[in-house]
Design a protein around this motif. Structure first.
Motif, PDB file in Angstrom:
ATOM      1  N   GLY B 336       7.256  26.273 -34.020  1.00  0.00           N
ATOM      2  CA  GLY B 336       7.906  25.365 -33.079  1.00  0.00           C
ATOM      3  C   GLY B 336       9.398  25.648 -33.000  1.00  0.00           C
ATOM      4  O   GLY B 336       9.952  26.327 -33.855  1.00  0.00           O
ATOM      5  N   PHE B 337      10.029  25.114 -31.972  1.00  0.00           N
ATOM      6  CA  PHE B 337      11.465  25.337 -31.847  1.00  0.00           C
ATOM      7  C   PHE B 337      12.189  24.003 -31.905  1.00  0.00           C
ATOM      8  O   PHE B 337      11.656  22.966 -31.512  1.00  0.00           O
ATOM      9  N   SER B 338      13.415  24.066 -32.410  1.00  0.00           N
ATOM     10  CA  SER B 338      14.155  22.820 -32.576  1.00  0.00           C
ATOM     11  C   SER B 338      14.767  22.412 -31.247  1.00  0.00           C
ATOM     12  O   SER B 338      15.147  23.244 -30.435  1.00  0.00           O
ATOM     13  N   LEU B 339      14.820  21.100 -31.023  1.00  0.00           N
ATOM     14  CA  LEU B 339      15.345  20.555 -29.779  1.00  0.00           C
ATOM     15  C   LEU B 339      16.759  20.063 -30.012  1.00  0.00           C
ATOM     16  O   LEU B 339      17.091  19.570 -31.085  1.00  0.00           O
ATOM     17  N   GLU B 340      17.575  20.199 -28.992  1.00  0.00           N
ATOM     18  CA  GLU B 340      18.951  19.715 -29.118  1.00  0.00           C
ATOM     19  C   GLU B 340      19.029  18.219 -28.884  1.00  0.00           C
ATOM     20  O   GLU B 340      19.916  17.549 -29.376  1.00  0.00           O
ATOM     21  N   SER B 341      18.104  17.706 -28.067  1.00  0.00           N
ATOM     22  CA  SER B 341      18.118  16.261 -27.846  1.00  0.00           C
ATOM     23  C   SER B 341      16.694  15.798 -27.569  1.00  0.00           C
ATOM     24  O   SER B 341      15.804  16.606 -27.324  1.00  0.00           O
ATOM     25  N   ALA B 342      16.499  14.498 -27.577  1.00  0.00           N
ATOM     26  CA  ALA B 342      15.178  13.935 -27.335  1.00  0.00           C
ATOM     27  C   ALA B 342      14.971  13.638 -25.849  1.00  0.00           C
ATOM     28  O   ALA B 342      14.044  12.941 -25.460  1.00  0.00           O
ATOM     29  N   ASP B 343      15.844  14.178 -25.003  1.00  0.00           N
ATOM     30  CA  ASP B 343      15.739  13.928 -23.568  1.00  0.00           C
ATOM     31  C   ASP B 343      14.718  14.817 -22.877  1.00  0.00           C
ATOM     32  O   ASP B 343      14.392  14.591 -21.715  1.00  0.00           O
ATOM     33  N   VAL B 344      14.277  15.852 -23.566  1.00  0.00           N
ATOM     34  CA  VAL B 344      13.397  16.808 -22.892  1.00  0.00           C
ATOM     35  C   VAL B 344      12.004  16.203 -22.708  1.00  0.00           C
ATOM     36  O   VAL B 344      11.584  15.343 -23.483  1.00  0.00           O
ATOM     37  N   PRO B 345      11.300  16.619 -21.673  1.00  0.00           N
ATOM     38  CA  PRO B 345       9.987  16.044 -21.405  1.00  0.00           C
ATOM     39  C   PRO B 345       8.851  16.760 -22.136  1.00  0.00           C
ATOM     40  O   PRO B 345       8.988  17.909 -22.558  1.00  0.00           O
ATOM     41  N   VAL B 346       7.731  16.061 -22.239  1.00  0.00           N
ATOM     42  CA  VAL B 346       6.486  16.679 -22.706  1.00  0.00           C
ATOM     43  C   VAL B 346       5.976  17.550 -21.564  1.00  0.00           C
ATOM     44  O   VAL B 346       5.927  17.109 -20.415  1.00  0.00           O
ATOM     45  N   VAL B 347       5.620  18.786 -21.877  1.00  0.00           N
ATOM     46  CA  VAL B 347       5.074  19.673 -20.849  1.00  0.00           C
ATOM     47  C   VAL B 347       3.662  20.096 -21.237  1.00  0.00           C
ATOM     48  O   VAL B 347       3.117  19.633 -22.252  1.00  0.00           O
ATOM     49  N   LYS B 348       3.075  20.979 -20.430  1.00  0.00           N
ATOM     50  CA  LYS B 348       1.667  21.334 -20.638  1.00  0.00           C
ATOM     51  C   LYS B 348       1.401  21.942 -22.016  1.00  0.00           C
ATOM     52  O   LYS B 348       0.286  21.902 -22.517  1.00  0.00           O
ATOM     53  N   THR B 349       2.434  22.558 -22.619  1.00  0.00           N
ATOM     54  CA  THR B 349       2.227  23.247 -23.897  1.00  0.00           C
ATOM     55  C   THR B 349       2.675  22.425 -25.106  1.00  0.00           C
ATOM     56  O   THR B 349       2.634  22.912 -26.232  1.00  0.00           O
ATOM     57  N   THR B 350       3.098  21.190 -24.889  1.00  0.00           N
ATOM     58  CA  THR B 350       3.645  20.396 -26.004  1.00  0.00           C
ATOM     59  C   THR B 350       2.506  19.804 -26.837  1.00  0.00           C
ATOM     60  O   THR B 350       1.966  18.749 -26.496  1.00  0.00           O
ATOM     61  N   ASN B 351       2.163  20.474 -27.930  1.00  0.00           N
ATOM     62  CA  ASN B 351       1.066  19.957 -28.747  1.00  0.00           C
ATOM     63  C   ASN B 351       1.542  19.044 -29.863  1.00  0.00           C
ATOM     64  O   ASN B 351       0.770  18.309 -30.444  1.00  0.00           O
ATOM     65  N   CYS B 352       2.852  19.094 -30.152  1.00  0.00           N
ATOM     66  CA  CYS B 352       3.342  18.313 -31.278  1.00  0.00           C
ATOM     67  C   CYS B 352       4.832  18.055 -31.151  1.00  0.00           C
ATOM     68  O   CYS B 352       5.577  18.882 -30.635  1.00  0.00           O
ATOM     69  N   VAL B 353       5.235  16.867 -31.565  1.00  0.00           N
ATOM     70  CA  VAL B 353       6.655  16.574 -31.725  1.00  0.00           C
ATOM     71  C   VAL B 353       6.833  16.199 -33.189  1.00  0.00           C
ATOM     72  O   VAL B 353       6.185  15.278 -33.686  1.00  0.00           O
ATOM     73  N   LEU B 354       7.683  16.958 -33.861  1.00  0.00           N
ATOM     74  CA  LEU B 354       7.829  16.804 -35.298  1.00  0.00           C
ATOM     75  C   LEU B 354       9.236  16.297 -35.602  1.00  0.00           C
ATOM     76  O   LEU B 354      10.226  16.903 -35.186  1.00  0.00           O
ATOM     77  N   ALA B 355       9.299  15.142 -36.288  1.00  0.00           N
ATOM     78  CA  ALA B 355      10.602  14.561 -36.642  1.00  0.00           C
ATOM     79  C   ALA B 355      10.661  14.393 -38.158  1.00  0.00           C
ATOM     80  O   ALA B 355      10.382  13.320 -38.688  1.00  0.00           O
ATOM     81  N   PRO B 356      10.998  15.466 -38.873  1.00  0.00           N
ATOM     82  CA  PRO B 356      10.981  15.406 -40.334  1.00  0.00           C
ATOM     83  C   PRO B 356      12.283  14.868 -40.915  1.00  0.00           C
ATOM     84  O   PRO B 356      13.316  14.894 -40.258  1.00  0.00           O
ATOM     85  N   THR B 357      12.224  14.412 -42.127  1.00  0.00           N
ATOM     86  CA  THR B 357      13.441  14.047 -42.853  1.00  0.00           C
ATOM     87  C   THR B 357      13.952  15.295 -43.565  1.00  0.00           C
ATOM     88  O   THR B 357      13.211  16.272 -43.724  1.00  0.00           O
ATOM     89  N   PRO B 358      15.228  15.271 -44.021  1.00  0.00           N
ATOM     90  CA  PRO B 358      15.764  16.450 -44.715  1.00  0.00           C
ATOM     91  C   PRO B 358      14.970  16.816 -45.968  1.00  0.00           C
ATOM     92  O   PRO B 358      14.895  17.987 -46.332  1.00  0.00           O
TER      93      PRO B 358
END
Lengths: 351, 770
Positions: B336-358
């Motif tokens: 997966g690739f890191s996002l700069e902000s949470a403004d981006v939309p879910v698209v056809k290939t978005t299988n997961c959104v991962l929000a881990p702690t440090p």
């Protein structure tokens, strides 16, 4: 919390370089204990002094190369070099011998060749060979094992004194029979006795090989097996080296005549065989990289080891064999690229 | 039990799947705003077919496919298009791209749509069109348009259809939940795919053994069909298309090739489900299952999300604690690739959104030196040597990188994961790949420029060649003409030349006594005349050779003529102003040279207007005169025994040849019509040549008849005469004190040497003859 912007993968395993080195250091313990038990405190004193010199030399070089000192020291690679060289040098060696050897290993063989990961030759072995060629007398005095000694082993105080003041300053170390030729040397010099007779006559020999030596080798073998289970390295290079050495020894054993090269078991448990197989040959920086390459690399060291031991000028030859094959490693790499998924052959393209 | 193959390498990262796979899929609902990037797939971006302010319905097409490898985009709920503008999208570089932004009206009103009751009755192409029109692209990650993948050539036979239910990335459970909950639909989808590509051997659904519930559900649903559910050990990256093919069939997709080349088509579970919805209900792809996970979310679960839903909306559903989150990852932790902000939309290939702690996914540790331990090579699923490639990448040795098959790297991240020195190996490979691609592009560009340049060169050469051909044609014509009137021209030239020379000689004789300024003017006139003569000569040569410099020389001649006229005018003025200086020799109008030139020009001009016959006749007359003159000279030379004798002989001979030619031509011209001249001129030329040969042969014969003795005696005599003459000259020179003394002395010496040699030869010959 500001969001990290990093590339994948976002997770890594727990293994790191410092941990690899620490495991290697840990794995030397059984062998070092065996050496100390049989030959006295000399080896431990060697290791301690060599470690101090190594850390000083490493720090100096990191300082001169303007690298963060504590960060690089913490990878423990200089300690590994020092420990291996300390084990390889004769017990009760003088301080300057170790100083020169470790200094050469760290400063020239490691840092002047580019530092960690860039050195084409195993630093400990370079240090060893420099000493062997420069100070043959000091390098060929080996202590008599406990089994062959009528006196008690020298005390730790004696060992430290010998380090700083030299052998001659320590009364215990000047008595007759405190040093003797190594079993490999004895066998090499022999051309009149059958192996069995030689065995019976020489106090150096033990159950399977040299007294003391066999236990030290078994200790290093145990350490090696531990490292294998920890996946610090793969079995390919050490095992192929041991197999090729066994094959050579079997071929030229000739039933134990006065011309015999010694039994396979004798070779496996003599000198620095196991130390070499699991702690020197497996040095990843200077060895071949692919599986096939490592098999070739290890096997060639096994063959060279036997050739030099039996027909060469030196009774043991781990250092020479390893350095020779360090030369060959890039060539081996070139011809042993693995076949990539979806490709018909493993030949590098464009050649 | 089927045979399962193993892949090389692979790793076993912590799976972390149980956090999110416990709960059933829930509907995420309708957010306040939906963002639809025009490019959610591999290939050309779609182009908008709606305008701002337009009201659209759920499932309405808002952007249409552009080109073959492209898919349309559909609105995922009803509402109003509020903008078509650049917006942040889910992309590793954090870039913006054109998006259609819709404000939902909350009615969620479907556009009219209809499924196909029996897809087996309709044409496959129509079925493919339906899949394409539904906007379906690979939902496993790459987003390759599914219709393209399913569109096989007639000669392509597919043995195995593989449905990829591996989901080997840690954390992600969307396919797992989908298989557990909607196994029946997935199996129906697989049947549609089977119908489309008709696999001749088998249809397999590959699932890793860490999803027992999914396996059970799929096995149950697949019972009684030709579909096999195949279970294999969990190992990352088994879910890579190429890796799964190897695991299930033992086959390898050739480097740079497609699975279809080895008779395999592979589709993702999510894609299969989308195909089913599209065919069965006529629903385009407007939603997907997405895993929301990571310890920075209180609730970790799977959602059925409308495409276009912003990530922050999803995270908020899950009690996202931004302050605890170290990074936002779209996709799994391995690829997966890191996002700069949470403004981006879910698209056809978005299988997961991962929000881990440090603590969960710590920041990368400082990089240490590579010790070539080879753990990366052990982990690599495609048997590369990452440690070697790392050296090459750092040294920018791109050819070596390609030699080590960098382009076969699937960027799975196993090497970076395994590296004990924390080296971001994959990053090096991505950068190097991009660099190599760029270099190839540049090379292609350069190649293109080269081709263009070469084409231009070729065109210029072709034009040159055409010109050359024209020139050659002109030259041939000119030669043909020349063959008809070569003597004529030459004689004219000679006449002109002779006249000019005569004139010069005369002028040289008559110009000495004139005043300074007048002399200057005259000199200028002479020079101008000379230049004119030279220019004319050159022009003539050029015309004969048919060279393209003719116009240039013509201008040259004109210029020279102008200059001459000017100089003459000046001279005239001078003479008019200084009548006393006027002498017959210096008078321009009376200038014999000028007169001769004019005569010659007139002659030439006349020749141009004359008919061929007249020309030839004139030529003959002129030749006869010249022969007479030459013969006279020859006689003179003979009398003097001059060394120019030979020259005169040759010239007489040549003139005679020319005369013969001209006469022949004349005959021909008299017998034939003038128009056929050009064609027939070859014959006289040939005959003339034959004559020359005949004469040469005759001469040789004559020479051979002369005895050697005679020849030798002649030579001796000739040398003796020459010595005598030279000596005379020398005496004169000595008396006059001339500066030719040296030369003469030298030549006397040389002649004496020659004489000795000749005499020697003679005596030798006499000796031989006895």
């Amino acid at each position: 919390m500001a969001l990290l912007n990093v590339t994948s993968p976002h997770t890594t395993n727990t293994m790191n370089t410092a941990r690899v080195m620490q495991l290697v250091l840990l794995a030397t313990i059984p062998g070092v204990l065996a050496l100390t038990w049989h030959f006295g405190w000399g080896t431990l004193v060697n290791i301690a002094w060599a470690s101090m010199v190594a850390i000083a030399a490493e720090s100096l070089m990191l300082y001169l190369r303007k690298r963060p000192i504590s960060f690089y020291l913490s990878d423990c690679s200089a300690l590994v070099t020092a420990v291996l060289l300390g084990i390889a040098l004769p017990p009760y060696s003088p301080w300057w011998l170790i100083f020169v050897g470790v200094g050469f290993a760290i400063i020239i063989a490691k840092h002047l060749y580019g530092g960690m990961g860039f050195n084409p030759f195993n630093p400990a072995m370079v240090g060893y060979v420099v000493l062997l060629i420069s100070y043959p007398v000091e390098m060929t005095i080996w202590a008599t094992p406990r089994e062959a000694l009528e006196l008690d082993l020298p005390s730790i105080g004696d060992a430290i004194q010998a380090l700083f003041l030299g052998r001659d300053a320590v009364a215990v170390l000047t008595v007759d029979g405190i040093t003797m030729a190594t079993p490999l040397d004895v066998l090499k010099q022999n051309n009149t006795l059958l192996v069995d007779d030689l065995w019976a006559q020489s106090p150096q020999f033990g159950r399977w090989a040299g007294a003391g030596w066999e236990w030290a080798n078994l200790g290093f073998l145990a350490g090696g097996i531990f490292l294998l289970t920890q996946r610090v390295f793969t079995w390919h290079a050490p095992i192929s080296m041991l197999i090729s050495l066994t094959i050579m020894a079997t071929l030229f054993y000739d039933g134990g005549s006065s011309n015999s090269g010694g039994s396979p078991l004798f070779h496996l448990l003599s000198g620095a065989t196991m130390l070499g197989a699991f702690f020197i040959v497996t040095d990843p920086v200077t060895s071949a990289v692919s599986v096939k390459g490592r098999i070739i690399y290890g096997a060639a060291i096994g063959i060279l080891l036997y050739l030099i031991r039996v027909w060469g000028n030196y009774p043991d030859a781990i250092a020479f064999s390893v350095l020779l094959m360090n030369f060959a490693a890039p060539l081996i790499d070139h011809y042993t690229q693995p076949r990539t998924y979806g490709h018909q052959s493993n030949r590098p393209r464009g050649e | 039990m089927r045979k399962i193959w193993d892949i090389h390498g692979g790793i076993h990262p912590a799976e972390n799947k149980t956090q999110s796979n416990q709960e059933a899929i829930t509907q995420a609902g309708i957010p306040a705003e939906l963002i639809f990037p025009l490019s959610q797939h591999i290939g050309a971006p779609a182009s908008p077919v709606v305008s701002v302010g337009q009201h659209i319905l759920k499932g309405e097409k808002i952007a249409e496919a552009k080109g073959f490898v492209s898919v349309p985009v559909h609105a995922s709920t009803s509402g109003e298009v509020i903008a078509i503008e650049n917006h942040f999208i889910a992309h590793p570089s954090g870039m913006t791209a054109p998006c259609i932004i819709i404000r939902p009206d909350g009615k969620d009103q479907w556009i009219e749509h209809q499924g196909i009751s029996d897809y087996t009755t309709i044409e496959k192409t129509e079925l493919l069109n339906r899949i394409r029109d539904a906007g379906i692209a690979g939902m496993g990650g790459a987003g390759f348009p599914s219709a393209v993948k399913l569109n096989l050539r007639d000669d392509q036979i597919i043995e195995t259809l593989i449905i990829n239910g591996t989901e080997c990335e840690p954390y992600i459970t969307s396919d797992d939940r989908l298989m557990r909950e909607r196994a029946e639909e997935i199996i129906e989808g697989v049947k549609i795919l089977q119908h489309l590509i008709s696999p001749v051997k088998e249809t397999l659904i590959g699932i890793e053994d860490n999803k027992p519930e999914a396996i059970a559900a799929m096995k149950a649903a697949a019972a009684g069909t030709t579909i096999d559910v195949v279970v294999f050990p969990t190992k990352y990256p088994s879910g890579g298309e190429k890796q799964l093919i190897q695991i299930l069939t033992g086959k390898e997709v050739p480097s740079g090739g497609l699975p279809a080349q080895v008779g395999i088509v592979c589709q993702n579970i999510g894609t299969t489900y989308a195909v089913y919805r599209a065919v069965q209900y006529g629903e385009p792809l407007i939603s997907r299952i997405t895993t929301v996970t990571g310890s920075a979310c209180e609730r970790q679960s799977n959602f059925e999300v409308l495409l276009g839903t912003p990530i922050h909306y999803l995270l908020n559903l899950c009690g996202y604690q931004a302050e605890r989150c170290s990074r936002l990852v779209m996709g799994g932790p391995m690829m997966g690739f890191s996002l700069e902000s949470a403004d981006v939309p879910v698209v056809k290939t978005t299988n997961c959104v991962l929000a881990p702690t440090p603590n969960e996914l710590p920041p990368p540790a400082p990089v240490q030196a590579c010790i070539r331990c080879g753990m990366c090579a052990e982990a690599c699923p495609v048997s590369l040597l990452p440690q070697q490639m790392y050296w090459f990448a750092r040294a920018k040795e791109y050819d070596k990188l390609e030699g080590h098959n960098l382009m076969d790297c699937i960027e799975c991240g196993a090497c970076s994961y395994a590296c004990p020195s924390n080296i971001p190996l994959v990053q090096y490979y991505r950068a190097s790949k991009a660099e190599i691609r760029q270099q190839k592009l540049d090379a292609e560009k350069a190649e293109h420029s080269k081709a263009r340049f070469e084409a231009r060169q070729a065109r210029i050469e072709r034009q040159e060649a055409e010109k050359e051909a024209k020139r050659a044609a002109r030259k041939a014509a000119a030669e043909a003409k020349a063959a008809a009137g070569s003597d004529n021209q030459e004689s004219k030239q000679d006449a002109v030349q002779a006249a000019i020379e005569r004139a010069k000689a005369k002028r040289a004789g008559g110009a000495t006594a004139t005043p300074q300024s007048k002399t200057d003017l005259e000199k200028a006139v002479t020079a101008a005349e000379k230049r004119l003569a030279t220019a004319r000569e050159k022009l003539q040569q050029a015309e004969e050779q048919g060279a393209d410099t003719v116009p240039a020389f013509k201008t040259g001649v004109e210029k020279s003529e102008n200059k001459l006229a000017k100089v003459k005018a000046a001279l005239d003025d001078f003479i008019a102003n200084n009548p006393q200086a006027s002498t017959p020799a210096a008078s321009t109008t009376n200038d014999p040279a000028q007169l001769a030139i004019e005569r010659a020009q007139q002659k030439r001009a006349g020749a141009a207007t004359q008919s061929p016959l007249e020309k030839v006749e004139q030529q003959i007359t002129s030749l006869k005169t010249r022969i007479d003159k030459a013969q006279a000279k020859l006689a003179e030379a003979r009398a003097e025994n001059s060394d120019k004798l030979e020259i005169f002989e040759t010239s007489v001979q040549k003139l005679q040849e020319k005369l013969a030619e001209a006469e022949q031509q004349k005959q021909q011209l008299q017998t034939e019509s003038p128009t056929s001249n050009k064609i027939e001129t070859n014959d006289p030329a040939k005959q003339a040549a034959d004559d020359i040969i005949a004469r040469a042969l005759a001469k040789r014969e004559a020479a051979s008849k002369m005895t050697d003795l005679e020849r030798l005696q002649n030579a001796v005599n000739s040398i003796e005469t020459r010595i005598a003459k030279t000596k005379e000259k020398l005496t004169v020179a000595e008396q006059e004190g001339s500066d030719t003394i040296d030369i003469l002395t030298e030549s006397v010496k040389k002649l004496e040497v020659k004489l000795v040699e000749a005499k020697q030869a003679l005596s030798d010959y006499e000796d031989q003859q006895g």
